[in-house]
Design an enzyme around this catalytic site. Sequence first.
Site, mmCIF file in Angstrom:
data_model
loop_
_atom_site.group_PDB
_atom_site.id
_atom_site.type_symbol
_atom_site.label_atom_id
_atom_site.label_comp_id
_atom_site.label_asym_id
_atom_site.label_seq_id
_atom_site.Cartn_x
_atom_site.Cartn_y
_atom_site.Cartn_z
ATOM 1 C CD GLN A 33 -63.219 13.993 10.061
ATOM 2 O OE1 GLN A 33 -62.375 14.768 10.512
ATOM 3 N NE2 GLN A 33 -64.107 13.386 10.817
ATOM 4 C CE1 TYR A 64 -73.930 8.534 3.141
ATOM 5 C CE2 TYR A 64 -72.421 6.688 3.383
ATOM 6 C CZ TYR A 64 -72.697 7.974 2.953
ATOM 7 O OH TYR A 64 -71.706 8.684 2.326
ATOM 8 C CB SER A 83 -69.625 16.669 4.925
ATOM 9 O OG SER A 83 -69.913 15.333 5.285
ATOM 10 N NE ARG A 115 -70.224 11.020 4.699
ATOM 11 C CZ ARG A 115 -71.478 11.415 4.827
ATOM 12 N NH1 ARG A 115 -72.288 10.770 5.646
ATOM 13 N NH2 ARG A 115 -71.933 12.454 4.162
ATOM 14 C CG ASP A 153 -67.525 14.294 3.424
ATOM 15 O OD1 ASP A 153 -68.194 14.228 2.373
ATOM 16 O OD2 ASP A 153 -67.928 13.847 4.510
#
Length: 379
Positions: free
Chosen positions: A127, A230, A133, A122, A130
């Site tokens: 991005q 996390y 996500s 991450r 990902d």
Amino acid sequence: MKLAVPRESEAGETRVAATPDTVKRFIALGFEVTVEKGAGSLSRIVDAEYEAAGAKIAASTKATLADADMVLKVRRPSTAELALTKKGAIVIATMDPHGHEDAVRAMGEAGIAAFAMEFMPRITRAQVMDVLSSQANLAGYQAVIDGAAEYDRAMPMMMTAAGTVPAARVFVMGAGVAGLQAIATARRLGAVVSATDVRPAAKEQVESLGAKFIAVEDDEFKQAETAGGYAKEMSDEYKKKQAELVAAHLAKQDIVITTALIPGRPAPKLISKEMVAAMKPGAVIVDLAVERGGNVEGAEPGKIARIGDVRIVGHLNMPGRIAASASALYAKNLFAFAETLVDKDAKAIAVNWEDELVKATVLTRDGQVVHPAFAPAAG
């Protein structure tokens, strides 16, 4: 360079790993693209659209995978697919390796270079790659839609000549990507929303979306986040205090959505059967962690379970319930990563094995399991 997009073989998987848009982009990179017949049908993409984008349609998985240098999938390859994939081929997918070390070993023995997209770091550069996500965002949205479908009342407050309909109360447990989208969606539908999370940073995010934050905010809570963003495993003492607070809050809710997951671990149990039994008749719980053991005691994978008058929704593959949207985002994630493995000038695959994205995601290479989290177990 030959790129293959086989039809997903796992039951219940409705997504596809490429769209006509990404097919065009791969062709521009120098790939010859082959898509298996019907691969996109469950995502509302017909074969003719792939052909119009420049792909060849193959009649079988065998014909699709024949001589492919790169294979794109949603789920990790099956034993049958591995047998049809040439040694040295790059296979990119969500591999779900935790608890499936035998499958990782089989990919190593098959001689493929397997990349697990869910291990993408991450960082800013990654991005756009990902998949966790992009898919969790849709799962959070769909969880609210499914919860509303099971809830036999209106979501927003309605003031009418015949009286006032109160707004539904929605409680989201876990304010990661899925949770935040669930909050936003429930708010758009007019619900009164609250949320909880063990990460301190989540409080501001929850409140910025107009929801009330519910948590025991002690010293342990203030340090409950890993460097990667996390949630950490909390102490038994904290869990007890949080459970007492949550139990009191749950009893007042109409719809509850649980999203808590810890990478590589079974899903933490957030709601006990006793908590469920104390909820209002007609309340609905949507457990987004049901595929990892579930956050809710009594949740059943693939079913809508009942404890008294409370329904617990345990749908599998939540992003796959809106496959057209999920595939569009997932395919772009895969293209963004695959593009980094190609020398654009030479129009050839040129993997930089020292690249931080490659090192983080590669599971197997040259006949061996190379990811440090799985190499000992596979050996």
